[in-house]
Design an enzyme around this catalytic site. Structure first.
Site, mmCIF file in Angstrom:
data_model
loop_
_atom_site.group_PDB
_atom_site.id
_atom_site.type_symbol
_atom_site.label_atom_id
_atom_site.label_comp_id
_atom_site.label_asym_id
_atom_site.label_seq_id
_atom_site.Cartn_x
_atom_site.Cartn_y
_atom_site.Cartn_z
ATOM 1 N N ASP A 31 43.818 31.917 50.861
ATOM 2 C CA ASP A 31 42.679 32.276 50.022
ATOM 3 C C ASP A 31 41.436 32.151 50.923
ATOM 4 O O ASP A 31 41.487 31.516 51.980
ATOM 5 C CB ASP A 31 42.608 31.277 48.849
ATOM 6 C CG ASP A 31 41.276 31.281 48.134
ATOM 7 O OD1 ASP A 31 40.878 32.358 47.668
ATOM 8 O OD2 ASP A 31 40.636 30.211 48.072
ATOM 9 N N ASP A 33 37.473 32.091 49.627
ATOM 10 C CA ASP A 33 36.345 31.303 49.105
ATOM 11 C C ASP A 33 36.790 29.942 48.600
ATOM 12 O O ASP A 33 37.610 29.852 47.700
ATOM 13 C CB ASP A 33 35.648 32.097 48.000
ATOM 14 C CG ASP A 33 35.003 33.355 48.548
ATOM 15 O OD1 ASP A 33 35.385 34.458 48.117
ATOM 16 O OD2 ASP A 33 34.148 33.231 49.446
ATOM 17 N N GLY A 75 32.920 38.977 41.733
ATOM 18 C CA GLY A 75 31.470 38.941 41.536
ATOM 19 C C GLY A 75 31.003 39.837 40.409
ATOM 20 O O GLY A 75 30.166 39.428 39.584
ATOM 21 N N ARG A 78 31.952 38.359 37.233
ATOM 22 C CA ARG A 78 31.165 37.147 36.944
ATOM 23 C C ARG A 78 29.801 37.520 36.362
ATOM 24 O O ARG A 78 29.312 36.874 35.440
ATOM 25 C CB ARG A 78 30.987 36.332 38.229
ATOM 26 C CG ARG A 78 30.448 34.923 38.039
ATOM 27 C CD ARG A 78 30.648 34.082 39.292
ATOM 28 N NE ARG A 78 32.047 34.017 39.612
ATOM 29 C CZ ARG A 78 32.532 34.096 40.860
ATOM 30 N NH1 ARG A 78 31.716 34.250 41.892
ATOM 31 N NH2 ARG A 78 33.821 34.030 41.074
ATOM 32 N N THR A 144 42.687 37.285 48.546
ATOM 33 C CA THR A 144 41.418 36.820 48.004
ATOM 34 C C THR A 144 40.875 37.778 46.957
ATOM 35 O O THR A 144 41.229 38.958 46.926
ATOM 36 C CB THR A 144 40.362 36.677 49.118
ATOM 37 O OG1 THR A 144 39.101 36.312 48.548
ATOM 38 C CG2 THR A 144 40.178 37.992 49.881
ATOM 39 N N ASN A 150 33.364 40.851 53.079
ATOM 40 C CA ASN A 150 33.049 39.409 53.144
ATOM 41 C C ASN A 150 34.089 38.675 53.989
ATOM 42 O O ASN A 150 33.782 37.723 54.695
ATOM 43 C CB ASN A 150 33.017 38.803 51.745
ATOM 44 C CG ASN A 150 31.918 39.354 50.872
ATOM 45 O OD1 ASN A 150 31.030 40.056 51.365
ATOM 46 N ND2 ASN A 150 31.971 39.062 49.583
ATOM 47 N N ASP A 205 42.234 26.761 46.688
ATOM 48 C CA ASP A 205 41.266 25.681 46.386
ATOM 49 C C ASP A 205 41.026 25.512 44.905
ATOM 50 O O ASP A 205 40.344 24.546 44.496
ATOM 51 C CB ASP A 205 39.928 25.995 47.057
ATOM 52 C CG ASP A 205 39.227 27.154 46.337
ATOM 53 O OD1 ASP A 205 38.111 26.937 45.821
ATOM 54 O OD2 ASP A 205 39.794 28.250 46.276
HETATM 55 C C1 XBP Z 1 36.462 33.754 44.964
HETATM 56 C C2 XBP Z 1 35.860 34.727 44.027
HETATM 57 C C3 XBP Z 1 34.971 35.799 44.574
HETATM 58 C C4 XBP Z 1 33.667 35.177 45.071
HETATM 59 C C5 XBP Z 1 32.555 36.196 45.065
HETATM 60 O O1 XBP Z 1 37.465 34.459 45.644
HETATM 61 O O2 XBP Z 1 36.132 34.677 42.845
HETATM 62 O O3 XBP Z 1 34.713 36.701 43.524
HETATM 63 O O4 XBP Z 1 33.271 34.147 44.192
HETATM 64 O O5 XBP Z 1 32.924 37.289 45.874
HETATM 65 P P1 XBP Z 1 38.742 33.680 46.314
HETATM 66 P P2 XBP Z 1 32.650 38.777 45.364
HETATM 67 O O6 XBP Z 1 38.665 32.211 45.944
HETATM 68 O O7 XBP Z 1 39.944 34.371 45.717
HETATM 69 O O8 XBP Z 1 38.583 33.910 47.800
HETATM 70 O O9 XBP Z 1 31.250 38.793 44.797
HETATM 71 O O10 XBP Z 1 32.799 39.646 46.593
HETATM 72 O O11 XBP Z 1 33.709 39.013 44.331
HETATM 73 MG MG MG Z 2 39.179 30.289 46.312
#
Ligand code: XBP
Ligand code: MG
Length: 280
Positions: A31, A33, A75, A78, A144, A150, A205
């Site tokens: 993953d 983020d 995002g 969200r 991810t 990103n 995470d």
């Molecule tokens: C985490 C997410 C992502 C980021 C924002 O992704 O939910 O949406 O918060 O990125 P992961 P974007 O833990 O699966 O890596 O705005 O590009 O969606």
């Molecule tokens: Mg994550």
């Protein structure tokens, strides 16, 4: 709710002869983020706020509110979730979806600028483990929810220009219809790898992430972070503070640490060989 030790898959076995032969560990699936880097509080969040200001919205996501909004992955999703909760008139506009797309494009621009400036470092042990895995011939992949740019920008900024080529597969963003906690992105990565789930180990995470990887039948190691440390990681092979570095041991939160202080390929193989068969 904290994961009770009993809920984490039983690691008490030291891999003794009683275990039927497990499929060899062939690939690590990461993953991004919160796992490769702690990107949310000081990365994505200020990028969202910069986009809101740039496009003239009076919205501001503070750390606490953002922690609540993180229950929704993606995002764009969200932003929509926030509007449903706090600005329903915004969603009533006929151009709401275009506005969400424009806001997300602006946010991504701000986030990429932060990454390119080297503002978001990898978490402890990540670079060390990636390099060791490559040396030992493990295949690497990413699964991810975040936007593909990103991912590549974080890898280049933190590991160098060739780091994207270290990964056989990068599964990111809108490439699948349903984002985490749905298992779609992990199923897609397994298909691209042409490997069975049992030959892989996932790194996550968050509860959303663990639901996704376990839903695809992949044994999963959790490195928790400030936003996720109260979440439920039931089914993970272990929950630790981070991957550890020489002189900076990880803190074991749940599962068996086997007396180790940092995560290396030996410990990953032990966790993998003693993880329950998730596909039964
Ligand atoms: C985490 C997410 C992502 C980021 C924002 O992704 O939910 O949406 O918060 O990125 P992961 P974007 O833990 O699966 O890596 O705005 O590009 O969606
Ligand atoms: Mg994550």
């Amino acid at each position: 709710m904290k994961t009770q030790r009993s809920e984490v898959s039983d690691q008490s076995n030291d891999g003794g002869s009683g275990l039927e032969a497990k499929i060899k560990l062939r690939a690590l699936i990461f993953d991004v983020d919160g796992t490769l880097a702690d990107t949310e509080r000081d990365g994505h969040r200020p990028a969202f706020n910069a986009a809101f200001a740039e496009l003239g919205y009076a919205w501001q996501w503070d750390e606490t509110l953002y922690g609540e909004l993180l229950e929704v992955t993606g995002g764009k999703e969200r932003i929509r979730h926030f509007a449903e909760q706090y600005d329903i008139e915004f969603l009533a506009r006929p151009d709401a979806e275009q506005r969400i797309a424009d806001l997300h494009a602006a946010k991504t621009r701000h986030y990429l600028a932060m990454l390119e400036g080297g503002g978001i470092p990898l978490r402890p042990g990540v670079a060390r483990l990636l390099r060791q895995a490559r040396e030992e011939g493990l295949r690497l992949a990413i699964a991810t929810t975040t936007t593909p740019a990103n991912v590549t920008t974080l890898l280049k900024a933190s590991l160098g220009a060739d780091a994207v080529s270290w990964f056989d597969v990068i599964g990111a963003g809108d490439i699948v219809p349903a984002k985490k906690p749905a298992p779609d992105i992990y199923h897609w990565v397994l298909e691209q790898l042409q490997l069975p789930a049992a030959a892989c180990l996932a790194f996550e995470d968050s509860a959303n992430g663990v639901q996704a990887s376990l839903g695809a039948g992949i044994a999963t190691l959790v490195t928790e972070n400030a936003y996720t440390q109260t979440q439920d990681f039931a089914g993970a092979v272990a929950v630790i503070s981070d991957l550890g570095e020489p002189g900076a041991p990880f803190r074991l939160v749940a599962g068996a640490g086997h007396g180790r202080k940092q995560v290396d390929m030996g410990l990953l193989r032990l966790w993998h060989s003693t993880s329950p068969d998730l596909c039964s």
